[in-house]
Write an enzyme that holds these catalytic residues in place. Structure first.
Site, short mmCIF file in Angstrom:
data_model
loop_
_atom_site.label_atom_id
_atom_site.label_comp_id
_atom_site.label_asym_id
_atom_site.label_seq_id
_atom_site.Cartn_x
_atom_site.Cartn_y
_atom_site.Cartn_z
N GLN A 194 40.46 95.33 37.38
CA GLN A 194 40.69 95.94 36.07
C GLN A 194 39.79 97.15 35.83
O GLN A 194 38.58 97.10 36.09
CB GLN A 194 40.42 94.91 34.97
CG GLN A 194 40.66 95.44 33.57
CD GLN A 194 40.49 94.37 32.53
OE1 GLN A 194 39.40 94.18 32.00
NE2 GLN A 194 41.56 93.63 32.25
N GLU B 203 35.80 96.95 23.68
CA GLU B 203 37.05 96.96 22.95
C GLU B 203 36.84 96.58 21.49
O GLU B 203 37.72 96.83 20.65
CB GLU B 203 37.97 95.93 23.60
CG GLU B 203 39.42 96.24 23.61
CD GLU B 203 40.10 95.45 24.70
OE1 GLU B 203 40.97 94.65 24.37
OE2 GLU B 203 39.75 95.64 25.88
N PHE C 59 41.38 92.23 19.05
CA PHE C 59 41.04 92.69 20.40
C PHE C 59 42.33 93.02 21.13
O PHE C 59 43.39 92.48 20.82
CB PHE C 59 40.26 91.60 21.16
CG PHE C 59 38.93 92.07 21.67
CD1 PHE C 59 37.84 92.20 20.83
CD2 PHE C 59 38.76 92.39 23.01
CE1 PHE C 59 36.62 92.63 21.30
CE2 PHE C 59 37.54 92.81 23.49
CZ PHE C 59 36.46 92.93 22.63
N LEU D 69 29.93 100.68 29.51
CA LEU D 69 31.06 100.19 28.73
C LEU D 69 30.83 100.32 27.23
O LEU D 69 29.76 99.99 26.71
CB LEU D 69 31.32 98.72 29.07
CG LEU D 69 32.63 98.17 28.55
CD1 LEU D 69 33.80 98.81 29.29
CD2 LEU D 69 32.67 96.66 28.71
N ARG E 175 43.24 90.97 33.15
CA ARG E 175 42.57 90.11 32.18
C ARG E 175 42.60 90.70 30.78
O ARG E 175 42.36 91.88 30.58
CB ARG E 175 41.11 89.89 32.60
CG ARG E 175 40.32 89.06 31.58
CD ARG E 175 38.90 88.83 32.02
NE ARG E 175 38.08 90.01 32.06
CZ ARG E 175 37.55 90.61 31.00
NH1 ARG E 175 37.81 90.16 29.78
NH2 ARG E 175 36.77 91.67 31.15
N HIS F 22 35.76 97.67 36.08
CA HIS F 22 35.16 96.72 35.15
C HIS F 22 35.16 95.28 35.61
O HIS F 22 34.14 94.61 35.56
CB HIS F 22 35.88 96.84 33.81
CG HIS F 22 35.35 95.93 32.74
ND1 HIS F 22 34.02 95.91 32.38
CD2 HIS F 22 35.98 95.01 31.95
CE1 HIS F 22 33.84 95.03 31.40
NE2 HIS F 22 35.00 94.46 31.14
N HIS G 260 38.55 99.30 32.80
CA HIS G 260 38.45 99.29 31.34
C HIS G 260 38.60 100.72 30.83
O HIS G 260 38.00 101.64 31.38
CB HIS G 260 37.09 98.72 30.92
CG HIS G 260 37.01 98.32 29.49
ND1 HIS G 260 37.05 99.24 28.46
CD2 HIS G 260 36.89 97.10 28.91
CE1 HIS G 260 36.95 98.60 27.30
NE2 HIS G 260 36.87 97.30 27.55
N ARG H 44 44.35 96.42 28.65
CA ARG H 44 43.48 97.42 29.26
C ARG H 44 44.17 98.24 30.34
O ARG H 44 43.91 99.44 30.48
CB ARG H 44 42.23 96.72 29.82
CG ARG H 44 41.35 96.18 28.73
CD ARG H 44 40.24 95.29 29.25
NE ARG H 44 39.38 94.86 28.15
CZ ARG H 44 38.34 94.05 28.30
NH1 ARG H 44 38.05 93.58 29.51
NH2 ARG H 44 37.61 93.72 27.27
#
Length: 588
Positions: free
Chosen positions: A237, A252, A117, A249, A406, A364, A239, A283
């Protein structure tokens, strides 16, 4: 007349954090959950890719490496004592979920399977590490189902489709909440010794967002209106892989399985921006890189998007170029990413197995929220004073494990680790205290507020105000920010708040009045948008998810600190709690 209920522990919100807190509180005290949704429809269910824990099932890993990645990914704004707790307890928490029956994918020898990830690495080799535990690409959904079943087994009382509209805070103590039963329109007062706010995020401030329509920041907004501060609201954030124009979404997990970004020239452009981590960079780096490609004229067909390439034959070429022995085929991709593949087919009408997928960054996740200590207790100010009986966890809260940005999968870790810690502390507190008195008229201000919205005879339509808010936030408080843009956004938001005073709604009834509740939620979004813009304007640096084009460098001398902001726009700061890791240049 309002209906009255009494519980030792009350949780507002039935996502992962709320259910984990309720489960652990219910082991020793009478516990209830109120939620404006049916619990298994909570937004935790949208989390696809995995939950990270340094189990080391696939290759060597350590919780200390996870902690370093979290601090580095958060651009050194994370409180490192909180990060240590997150990463240490992640291992036990994931095994806890396994023992509850969560159906993780398995390795050939029966261990929990893990995948790569973004931003997760081996701190010695600096290469990506397989740390994300997963149940196909439905990990959040499985967590919700598992925890809900356990709560039912443990006799947690659920009040489904109840909307919190106020909190009862008297003399520095929280004594319950006021809510509306959506089905009947009746006011309910929940008297409690301990209350947890776990209401999720507020991504519906933006138009292009991965967030569900219900994510309107109810908990943080109510806390703000009750005189409490919010922390680090400037950090939001975006994404990198939202479906073009829709924001839905694509996890990831796709890049963890080998998918990559390509531009109009067919170039794998992340090699230029993050030569080591490439498409698995964090991200914020990926989102900015996409926009830089678009600005350079490399968007697909000259438009404002790029491609995410899932095609197995292309993935295998990328693996070969990276010296990776792995190889995949269409069957493997379909099995590992079933929901992601289906989303693309349904919403875009294309087959990602044979065609690249148009994507763009999407709003996100909130790194900021209600400030808490390490046990999820809500903080009253920058000096660490607490609001007795009040707790917060999940995206609504800010214990500051995420800092300025994050890492992927750390949201689910946050929910489970701090939801559990908060639930235990709520139970301990409830067993040591008595119910504090509340007035029989305590619901009147909230009731008057709702009636004011219902009976207002203004000319402004809430839907139009929400649309304009989202457009202004997309334009000025998005991935790239400037002083001029933020000042324009603030002026527009304050103008919208004035117009909000003159709204009208068409439905004047009481039963299932979604018109009324959406108007109330709009007020929450406006409050949070204002403090977000204020905080972003004050932070004259770039850090994590907050990127100021007029201040493109990180400024540790002046801004290695957390922001607190109140409803009257007053601001204060408090230091980041440092630890083993000192700020260094971020290299990918």
């Amino acid at each position: 007349m309002a209906q009255y209920h009494q519980f030792d522990a009350l949780v507002v919100g039935a996502g992962g954090a709320g259910l984990m807190a309720a489960l652990y509180a219910s082991k020793s005290v009478n516990t209830a959950v109120i939620s404006k949704l049916y619990p298994t429809r909570s937004h935790t269910g949208a989390a696809q890719g995995g939950i990270s824990a340094a189990l080391g099932n696939m290759e060597p890993d350590k919780w200390e490496w996870h902690a370093y990645d979290t601090v580095k990914g958060g651009d050194f704004l994370s409180d490192q004592d909180a990060v240590d707790i997150l990463c240490k307890e992640a291992v036990e928490a994931v095994i806890d979920l396994e023992h509850m029956g969560l159906p993780f994918d398995r390795t050939a020898d029966g261990k929990i399977s893990q995948r790569r990830f973004g931003g997760h690495s081996n701190n010695e080799t600096k290469q990506p590490v397989q740390r994300a535990c997963h149940a196909a690409d439905r990990t959040g959904h499985m967590i919700l189902q598992t925890l809900y079943q356990q709560c039912i087994k443990n006799n947690v009382r659920f009040f489904d489709e109840f909307q919190m509209i106020d909190m009862i805070v008297i003399d520095g103590t929280c004594r319950g909440v006021v809510a509306v039963e959506l089905k009947t329109g009746e006011i309910h007062v929940f008297h409690a010794k301990a209350v947890m706010l776990a209401t999720g995020g507020f991504g519906k401030m933006w138009k292009i967002s991965s967030n569900a329509h219900s994510l309107t920041g109810d908990g943080p907004s109510v806390a703000l209106r009750c005189g409490l501060p919010l922390q680090d609201m400037e950090f939001y954030q975006f994404h990198p892989t939202g479906i073009y124009k829709m924001g839905i979404l694509l996890s990831e997990a796709a890049r963890g399985e080998g998918a990559i970004f390509i531009n109009d020239k067919g170039e794998r452009f992340m090699e230029r921006y993050a030569p080591t981590m490439k498409d698995l960079a964090s991200r914020d780096v990926c989102s900015r890189s996409i926009y830089k490609e678009v600005r350079a004229g490399n968007g697909i067909g000259g438009k404002d998007y790029v491609y995410l390439d899932f095609r197995p034959e292309r993935i295998n070429k990328y693996f070969e170029a990276d010296g990776n022995p792995r190889r995949v085929d269409a069957e493997y991709i379909e099995k590992r990413l079933p929901d992601i593949i289906e989303f693309v087919r349904v919403y875009m009408g294309i087959d990602p197995i044979t065609e690249p997928v148009p994507i763009q960054p999407t709003a996100h996740y909130a790194m900021g929220g209600i400030p808490t200590d390490l046990d999820a207790r809500v903080l009253l100010d920058e000096n660490g004073a607490i609001v007795h009986g009040l707790y917060a966890a999940g995206e609504a809260a800010c214990v500051s494990v995420h800092g300025a940005n994050r890492l992927g999968t750390n949201s689910l870790v946050d929910l489970i680790v701090f939801g559990r810690r908060g639930g235990k502390k709520m139970a301990e507190f409830a067993k040591q205290t008595e119910f504090l008195p509340i007035s029989q008229e305590v619901h009147k201000p909230a009731e008057a507020m709702l009636n004011g919205i219902r009976n207002n005879d203004g000319k402004e339509h809430p839907g139009q105000i929400r649309k304009e808010l989202q457009l202004h936030m997309d334009e000025h408080v998005g991935v790239f920010r400037t002083k001029q843009g933020l000042e324009a956004a603030l002026e527009e938001i304050r103008g919208l708040k004035e117009r909000y005073k003159r709204i009208h709604i068409d439905d004047k009834g009481v039963q299932w009045n979604t018109d009324l509740m959406e108007a109330w939620e709009l007020g929450c979004l406006l409050d949070l948008a204002e403090v977000t813009a204020i905080s972003a304007l004050a932070r004259q640096e770039s850090r994590g998810g907050h990127y100021r084009e007029d201040f493109p460098d990180r400024d540790d001398k002046n801004f290695l600190k957390h922001t607190n902001v109140w409803s009257d726009n007053h601001m204060s700061y408090k230091p980041v709690r440092m630890g083993r890791y000192q700020p260094t240049e971020r290299k990918y």
